[in-house]
Write an enzyme that holds these catalytic residues in place. Sequence first.
Site: not given
Ligand code: ME8
Length: 507
Positions: A20, A23, A135, A138, A152, A155, A303, A306
Amino acid sequence: MKKEKYYITTPIYYINDKPHIGHAYTTITADTLANYNRLKGRDVYFLTGTDENSQKNIKAAERHFGKTKLDKKEIQEYLDVMSAIWQRTWDEMKITNTDFIRTTEDRHLAAVKEFFTRVWKKGDIYEGFYEGLYCEGCETFISEKELVDGKCPIHKEPPKAIKEKNYFFRLSKYRAELLDYIEKNPEFIMPEGRRKEVISYIREFMEDVSITRESIKWGITVPEVKDQAVYVWFDALINYLTGVGFGTDDKKFKTYWPADLHLVGKDIIKFHCALWPAMLLSAGLPLPKQVFAHGFFTIGGQKMSKSLGNVVDPVEVAKKYGHDALRYYLLREIPFGEDGDFSFERLEERYSSDLANGLGNLVSRVLAMTEKYFNGETPKKIKGDLSEFWKKYEENVENLKLHNALNLIWEQIAICDEIVDKEKPWELAKKDEKKLAEVIYGLLERIRQISWALWPFLPETSEKILTKYGILEIEREKGYSQLKKWGGLEEGQKVEKGDALFPRLEK
Ligand code: ME8
């Protein structure tokens, strides 16, 4: 001369769903910084990828197949399909990552094994018993204290009670060393507010962590603890080493490690600024130079979720407004590091005022005048100097004040507009051809330089402008210090107005 290297990473994302806009935000920012360092002539390694050994992914696979107890083949099949969607998304968004890492690849298994053995030999792993809460959202152990109404806080789901034999990592052993490192290297954690948050966590809350899971059937196993899977965060963080050849390619590893920048969202700062550096200290490896945590954004004030049906697909936005418009909006609208809000209304406002009426209109006016008064040929050079602009621009990009760097570029655009309004070339054309030539050269050369400053941020737009100038390929060959020198645009160079850079939006 050997090029200076620059190694930048994004988090590796969970693949329980498609990407999304959140990311895309992190990935686009990393792409911009990768480009900036390429512009400066550095050897850039830009890594992104997918975090695959997570329970979230397995749950999503179960939903996909409509059953529980999937076999390994089914799980891998699901992960392959999902990971490909992430890779395709970044390709469609023209992200220029050097490498894409999947934590189910053999090279990653090799790296985790090598890493685990080092930490094991150091005596930093011990057997224990974990009784507490976990959790799955997380993918982390969570304490009673952190729950809100038994759930949590992120979540909004009750955590799972877990009782198992686990192996623990002596994280607390590194408390003093970490605090000392952070104090001596203030640029290690940015922005500053986040640094304070991490320091207080390390000082007051950080405890040893369980790094294996007994009950988990999907994950990496290592010879030291055959019957348990490595905890997903311990495995995931190691991706940053795997990507540059740890355990498989020593030469590559020596070239690129330590990373110059781990770009992450503020949600995962503790893992990156406490657990990860402690793991590296234990394994005897250098620490990354910087972790920068950006803010989170909401969608139209809410926020993104989905259930609210407001999840924004970056590919759709890019299709409708263009890649560069999306990049511009994200990087300009939200001061980098702070929280912000994404709204289509603001995006359209920025598109019209800054891109179509601002940059687009300026370029088209100046090129049209060159065509009209000089037959499209660049007039004679005049003196000028934008070195002050470049100095401030570099300072801001290097301190990750990306919105400020864009502000500076738009200040230059405003200066060009002022020159046009003040000098009125259409009047000069009637009375003072010499002055007209000076004004037009000055504008053309400013725009050439602005285009290069813009390149890391809006590569498509920048290249379109330089193509209108007919100099994209010649200039690419020049080094950065040449590009920003006044007078790069040669007399007689044929320019062409061509199509609008940012067509007006249809209502
Ligand atoms: O945490 N606003 O993966 P994840 C800004 N797999 N950035 C956002 C966002 C938002 N609303 N939502 C997501 C993980 N992000 C682990 C990481 S690394 C060794 C392992 C971005 O799929 C932001 O960079 O939950 C956040 O830190 C990341 O997506 C979390 O991605």
